[in-house]
Design an enzyme around this catalytic site. Structure first.
Site, PDB file in Angstrom:
ATOM      1  N   ASP A  69      -3.964   2.089  -2.704  1.00 43.43           N
ATOM      2  CA  ASP A  69      -3.002   1.031  -2.986  1.00 43.43           C
ATOM      3  C   ASP A  69      -1.806   1.293  -2.089  1.00 43.43           C
ATOM      4  OD1 ASP A  69      -2.829  -1.366  -4.726  1.00 43.43           O
ATOM      5  OD2 ASP A  69      -0.853  -0.521  -5.122  1.00 43.43           O
ATOM      6  N   GLY A 153      -2.139  -6.969   8.114  1.00 39.62           N
ATOM      7  CA  GLY A 153      -1.001  -7.052   7.196  1.00 39.62           C
ATOM      8  C   GLY A 153       0.321  -7.253   7.926  1.00 39.62           C
ATOM      9  N   TYR A 154       1.301  -6.415   7.603  1.00 34.44           N
ATOM     10  CA  TYR A 154       2.655  -6.549   8.160  1.00 34.44           C
ATOM     11  C   TYR A 154       2.829  -5.802   9.477  1.00 34.44           C
ATOM     12  CZ  TYR A 154       3.674  -8.234   3.431  1.00 34.44           C
ATOM     13  OH  TYR A 154       3.675  -8.940   2.254  1.00 34.44           O
ATOM     14  N   HIS A 180       1.055   5.794   7.259  1.00 34.76           N
ATOM     15  CA  HIS A 180       1.121   6.184   5.853  1.00 34.76           C
ATOM     16  C   HIS A 180      -0.272   6.551   5.321  1.00 34.76           C
ATOM     17  CE1 HIS A 180       0.498   2.017   6.641  1.00 34.76           C
ATOM     18  NE2 HIS A 180       0.198   1.706   5.396  1.00 34.76           N
TER      19      HIS A 180
HETATM   20  P1  ITT Z   1      -7.782  -3.726  -1.839  1.00 33.81           P
HETATM   21  O1  ITT Z   1      -7.017  -3.801  -3.138  1.00 33.81           O
HETATM   22  O2  ITT Z   1      -9.171  -4.280  -1.935  1.00 33.81           O
HETATM   23  O3  ITT Z   1      -7.760  -2.342  -1.254  1.00 33.81           O
HETATM   24  P2  ITT Z   1      -5.562  -5.256  -0.768  1.00 33.81           P
HETATM   25  O4  ITT Z   1      -5.242  -5.783   0.599  1.00 33.81           O
HETATM   26  O5  ITT Z   1      -5.399  -6.229  -1.914  1.00 33.81           O
HETATM   27  O6  ITT Z   1      -7.056  -4.667  -0.741  1.00 33.81           O
HETATM   28  P3  ITT Z   1      -3.345  -3.682  -1.721  1.00 33.81           P
HETATM   29  O7  ITT Z   1      -3.288  -4.320  -3.054  1.00 33.81           O
HETATM   30  O8  ITT Z   1      -3.167  -2.190  -1.640  1.00 33.81           O
HETATM   31  O9  ITT Z   1      -4.737  -3.963  -1.015  1.00 33.81           O
HETATM   32  O10 ITT Z   1      -2.278  -4.380  -0.779  1.00 33.81           O
HETATM   33  C1  ITT Z   1      -1.979  -3.799   0.434  1.00 33.81           C
HETATM   34  C2  ITT Z   1      -1.174  -4.779   1.279  1.00 33.81           C
HETATM   35  O11 ITT Z   1      -0.066  -4.071   1.863  1.00 33.81           O
HETATM   36  C3  ITT Z   1      -2.022  -5.270   2.438  1.00 33.81           C
HETATM   37  O12 ITT Z   1      -2.717  -6.454   2.107  1.00 33.81           O
HETATM   38  C4  ITT Z   1      -0.976  -5.463   3.529  1.00 33.81           C
HETATM   39  O13 ITT Z   1      -0.326  -6.689   3.345  1.00 33.81           O
HETATM   40  C5  ITT Z   1       0.011  -4.335   3.221  1.00 33.81           C
HETATM   41  N1  ITT Z   1      -0.357  -3.119   3.972  1.00 33.81           N
HETATM   42  C6  ITT Z   1      -0.860  -1.948   3.463  1.00 33.81           C
HETATM   43  N2  ITT Z   1      -1.131  -1.077   4.453  1.00 33.81           N
HETATM   44  C7  ITT Z   1      -0.805  -1.696   5.594  1.00 33.81           C
HETATM   45  C8  ITT Z   1      -0.874  -1.335   6.954  1.00 33.81           C
HETATM   46  O14 ITT Z   1      -1.397  -0.168   7.346  1.00 33.81           O
HETATM   47  N3  ITT Z   1      -0.439  -2.209   7.856  1.00 33.81           N
HETATM   48  C9  ITT Z   1       0.060  -3.408   7.499  1.00 33.81           C
HETATM   49  N4  ITT Z   1       0.142  -3.843   6.236  1.00 33.81           N
HETATM   50  C10 ITT Z   1      -0.296  -2.996   5.290  1.00 33.81           C
END
Ligand code: ITT
Length: 197
Positions: A69, A153-154, A180
């Site tokens: 997460d 993502g971001y 991270h």
């Molecule tokens: P799972 O729960 O199936 O693992 P998810 O995308 O819903 O997939 P999260 O609830 O942990 O996972 O949300 C993580 C979000 O945070 C992800 O969708 C990105 O928007 C952001 N994020 C996390 N790690 C990132 C990274 O390495 N680079 C860019 N954005 C990231």
């Protein structure tokens, strides 16, 4: 060979884990092989949600599972979007929607006040209920507009000051040295050998 199920449906995370864990002597299984597993991600912290993901998948499959997460914490937004990073712009939001909302909310934030960090909580759960949790962080700044096409993502708006590049402008192997997620995996190495026992 022993197996580890990666408890994520996020393709960006999955490809990073495949790289980060490639040299370990266990088979990495993608959760898409188990389409019926439902994960109810209702924790109030990254750690709680990582444990929920890992435990749900370990219990449903009978194999060790790794839950991630993660998300972005922006100082000027009091830690938003935090655990809501994936659905910041709504339940079906795309990465582009989330970035657009973030940049809009930060349009009046001055350049020297745009500090942010990525957070990754990892949980390694075993079917016998053992759970190990580790965390990783990456400090940076949010740009005024997106740059680069890599990552997910971001990444396009997250500047790594020491590189003067966004995470979307660096090669995957470079992100995997500093991210991270890489930092959390580095700490998780203390427990990964248990998968092979
Ligand atoms: P799972 O729960 O199936 O693992 P998810 O995308 O819903 O997939 P999260 O609830 O942990 O996972 O949300 C993580 C979000 O945070 C992800 O969708 C990105 O928007 C952001 N994020 C996390 N790690 C990132 C990274 O390495 N680079 C860019 N954005 C990231």
């Amino acid at each position: 060979m022993s197996r580890l199920i990666i408890a994520t449906r996020n393709k960006g995370k999955l490809s990073e884990f495949i790289e980060l864990l490639g040299k370990w002597p266990f088979e990495i299984i993608d959760i898409s092989k188990y389409p019926n597993i439902k994960i109810c991600e209702d924790g109030s912290t990254f750690e709680q949600n990582a444990i929920i993901k890992a435990k749900t998948v370990a219990n449903a499959t009978g194999f060790p599972a790794l839950g991630d997460d993660s998300g972005l914490e922006v100082k000027a937004l009091n830690g938003e979007p935090g655990i809501y990073s994936a659905r910041y712009a709504g339940p079906c939001a795309t990465d582009e929607d989330n970035i657009k909302k973030l940049l809009q909310k930060m349009k009046n934030v001055l350049p020297d006040q745009r500090q942010a960090r990525f957070v990754c909580s990892l949980a390694l759960a075993f079917p016998d209920n053992r759970v190990y949790v580790e965390h990783g962080f990456l400090e940076g700044q949010i740009l005024l507009e997106a740059r680069g096409t890599g990552g997910f993502g971001y990444d396009p708006v997250f500047l790594v000051p020491s590189l003067k590049k966004t995470l979307a402008e660096v090669l995957p192997e470079q992100k995997n040295r500093i991210s991270h997620r890489a930092m959390a995996i580095q700490k998780m190495k203390a427990h990964l050998h248990l998968i092979c026992q």
